[in-house]
Design a protein around this motif. Sequence first.
Motif, short mmCIF file in Angstrom:
data_model
loop_
_atom_site.label_atom_id
_atom_site.label_comp_id
_atom_site.label_asym_id
_atom_site.label_seq_id
_atom_site.Cartn_x
_atom_site.Cartn_y
_atom_site.Cartn_z
N GLY A 46 49.22 70.16 -13.20
CA GLY A 46 49.64 69.44 -13.65
C GLY A 46 51.19 68.45 -13.62
O GLY A 46 51.60 67.60 -14.30
N ASP A 47 52.00 69.47 -12.70
CA ASP A 47 52.96 69.63 -12.63
C ASP A 47 52.91 67.66 -11.93
O ASP A 47 54.36 67.27 -11.18
N VAL A 48 52.06 67.85 -10.80
CA VAL A 48 52.22 66.35 -10.25
C VAL A 48 52.20 65.56 -11.28
O VAL A 48 53.65 64.28 -11.02
N ARG A 49 51.51 65.40 -12.19
CA ARG A 49 52.32 64.30 -13.83
C ARG A 49 53.22 63.90 -13.40
O ARG A 49 54.57 62.91 -14.02
N VAL A 50 54.29 65.28 -13.71
CA VAL A 50 55.51 65.57 -14.07
C VAL A 50 56.22 64.70 -12.80
O VAL A 50 57.28 63.69 -13.04
N LEU A 51 56.36 64.60 -12.27
CA LEU A 51 57.08 64.76 -10.97
C LEU A 51 56.73 63.21 -10.23
O LEU A 51 57.74 62.66 -10.43
N ASN A 52 55.88 63.04 -10.79
CA ASN A 52 55.28 61.62 -10.66
C ASN A 52 55.94 60.68 -11.51
O ASN A 52 55.94 59.22 -11.31
N SER A 53 56.24 61.01 -12.83
CA SER A 53 56.94 59.89 -13.64
C SER A 53 57.69 60.07 -13.71
O SER A 53 58.89 57.99 -13.69
N ALA A 54 59.26 60.11 -12.24
CA ALA A 54 60.43 59.48 -11.88
C ALA A 54 59.62 59.04 -10.44
O ALA A 54 61.48 58.64 -9.32
N ARG A 55 58.74 58.85 -9.88
CA ARG A 55 58.83 58.45 -8.76
C ARG A 55 57.90 56.41 -8.78
O ARG A 55 56.51 56.51 -9.25
N PRO A 56 58.07 56.09 -7.80
CA PRO A 56 57.75 54.67 -8.02
C PRO A 56 55.88 54.92 -8.00
O PRO A 56 55.48 55.77 -6.93
N LYS A 99 53.91 53.21 -5.53
CA LYS A 99 53.73 52.86 -3.74
C LYS A 99 53.77 54.36 -3.58
O LYS A 99 53.33 54.96 -2.17
N ARG A 100 54.87 55.40 -4.05
CA ARG A 100 55.00 56.86 -3.46
C ARG A 100 54.54 58.09 -4.25
O ARG A 100 55.35 58.90 -4.24
N ARG A 101 53.67 57.45 -4.81
CA ARG A 101 53.32 58.85 -6.47
C ARG A 101 52.07 59.86 -5.42
O ARG A 101 51.49 59.81 -3.88
N LEU A 102 52.49 60.85 -5.63
CA LEU A 102 51.52 62.02 -5.46
C LEU A 102 50.19 62.21 -5.33
O LEU A 102 49.59 61.61 -6.69
N GLY A 103 49.11 62.08 -4.73
CA GLY A 103 48.01 62.46 -5.10
C GLY A 103 47.95 63.74 -5.44
O GLY A 103 46.37 64.41 -6.32
N SER A 104 48.39 65.15 -5.19
CA SER A 104 48.06 66.70 -5.52
C SER A 104 49.63 67.37 -4.76
O SER A 104 50.15 66.87 -4.15
N LEU A 105 49.20 68.88 -5.12
CA LEU A 105 50.22 69.44 -4.86
C LEU A 105 50.20 69.80 -3.58
O LEU A 105 51.34 70.09 -2.56
N ALA A 106 48.92 69.24 -2.23
CA ALA A 106 49.13 69.44 -1.05
C ALA A 106 50.47 68.28 -0.84
O ALA A 106 51.05 68.54 0.41
N GLU A 107 50.53 67.48 -1.19
CA GLU A 107 51.53 66.21 -0.99
C GLU A 107 53.17 66.93 -1.21
O GLU A 107 53.77 65.58 -0.72
N VAL A 108 52.90 67.50 -2.07
CA VAL A 108 54.76 68.12 -2.96
C VAL A 108 55.50 69.04 -2.08
O VAL A 108 54.99 69.68 -0.74
N ASP A 109 56.58 67.80 -1.28
CA ASP A 109 57.86 68.95 -0.40
C ASP A 109 58.92 68.51 -1.25
O ASP A 109 59.40 68.31 -2.59
N ALA A 146 61.96 67.19 -1.24
CA ALA A 146 62.20 65.53 -1.45
C ALA A 146 61.78 65.32 -2.60
O ALA A 146 62.18 64.44 -4.17
N ALA A 147 60.30 65.86 -2.74
CA ALA A 147 59.48 65.68 -4.30
C ALA A 147 59.80 66.48 -5.79
O ALA A 147 60.04 65.61 -6.96
N LEU A 148 60.85 66.88 -5.69
CA LEU A 148 61.22 67.89 -6.41
C LEU A 148 62.44 67.33 -7.00
O LEU A 148 62.93 67.04 -6.62
#
Length: 626
Positions: free
Chosen positions: A182-192, A194-204, A206-208
């Motif tokens: 569910g934290d992916v939704r929070v991280l995506n709220s601050a991203r454009p 075209k750069r939204r994360l699909g899952s936790l596997a894509e988190v690095d 820079a995404a935090l």
Amino acid sequence: MSAPGVLSFTQQGWERVLAKVRRAVVYLDAACAESLHWGCGAARLLDAVGAPACHLREFERDAAGGGAAQPKAVFVLSGLLKGRTVDTLRDIVRRSHFQYCVVVTAVSHAVHLTANHVPAAAAAELEGQRPVFDQLEEKLCEWMGNLNYTAEVLHVPLLLAPAAAHLALTPAFASLFPLLPGDVRVLNSARPDKRRLGSLAEVDAAALTPELQLQIRCLVSGLSSLCEHLGVREECFAVGTLSRVLAADLANYAPAKNRRKTAPGRASVVFVDRTLDLTGAVGHHGDNLVEKILAALPQLPGHTNDVAVDMVELTALHAGGDCQDVVAPGCLAQANDPAARALWDALLSTRHKEAVMEVRRHLVEAASRENLPIKMSMGRVTAGQLTSYIQLFRNNLQALTSHCGLLQLGLATVQTLKHPHTAKWDNFLAFERLLLQSIGESAMGTVLGQLLPLVKPASQRTQDDYSPEELLVLLVYIYSVTGECPADRELDEAEELVKGALAQAFCQEPELSPLLQKITGCDCSMNLTPHKSKLAVDELFSSLRDLAGARRLMKQFKSVHAPGSHGHQASARPRRLWIVGSAVGSGCRDGGRAREVSVLMSPGEVGAGWTPRSLSVQGSGFRGVR
């Protein structure tokens, strides 16, 4: 990683601090106070201050300043010297009469440069310099009112609170918790888009969020200092999303790269997201006295890893009276008492029955050495028997003083054996075994249906029924051990029934516990409306669903549930779970040799079913052994 190395890392750090505190007013934040509590003990600090009246204060905005007769202050802080911390420091110094200020931070200057947005290239050019600390020294002199006064700012890595020879806690990172889906939704709220994360596997990294990046870098700074103290070049292994980010940051940390070039030894560092298996933290299938002590006794004020032991039994006051503010509580940490420390180590590593017998043996031996009139009794150890041994010391001040640490552990054992929560332990265990059997035979909706009759409002509960907090523990256990389940109508209906019952139980609580206050956002039951309670429970179950999917990204070993058979009951088997972690960085050549490592735990990992675990690293995987 040798046990003396871990313990000496903390003790040597505090020796540097103690060398500065002579006749000073000392301010500590909670995390540093906890590190001192387990590593050296407050008595060492009092002795080092050496003043007739030691002024030891908590570092907070409203802390008392120093008077005209108190020209020196030492501030021992676990975090960055930035933001609210610097504001608090300024307020205390300005209302004091200090002429000499020493500020000790557990965070290195390199991390302070990162926090001040200094580019990596510029930071490399500043190696050996400390402009951030120098600037704060100038500010301290300005706040003291005279630029000729003395100010020092230094870094001492006070990362660990060594609870045992092979168990070190990190109290400064009590709030650091692995990411959930569910934290992916929070991280995506601050991203454009075209750069939204699909899952936790894509988190690095820079995404935090910037705050989480800095918190991770602060932990990395402390771990790098630990490796430097041990003289090792580490090979990092990670299991889980946040662990992967943390391990990568340590592998790429510039000061760590320079250190590894000359380090004579080697070590494997394994980072594991606790959310991959919370059954061991909240379950009751462990047979260890320490986990029962931690679950039963109240938390020591200001601490995240110790309990308050009622010491009234050793006084002339009446037990059970309103004496909490009269007699200071005891605790489990006995840093300067070798006998008590030996007993504590034994309690950590033995089963409940053997641990209670070990407590009796230590009390009998101590009473015999003091020539106290002890009456030996064989057979089963009872709380009353241990109490009778402890009371022998009450009227002998010399004996009480000599064995104070042992008596605190003895009283902790007695109070745990008598506690209602301990009597309910077997009920928890029986229900968890029933759940494990049901998980193998029934759908998740049926399992939740077994929990529903246990959800009762306060007006209908007896002493044997489960409180809302205990029901939440069972829910975490259910979702963690079950793992991700496909959505179906039966599950949705069962969840809605449990949600409704929980929301109603929350609303009818006469007084909200600290946990319920945090969950509901209400400071008292009068402010908790049915609507607020429903929203809180909906969010709670969303987190539980995320917890159930924590192992989603793993290709193997997605389950910790071992189905039953004709010869064996179903069980949760976290101790047999092999998790293959990916090596982070270069040079990860282990050759299949197992190496012993100490366990570093954040305070959040200490739960109802907590027991210390030893880890053996083999190649690119690890096994947790209870």
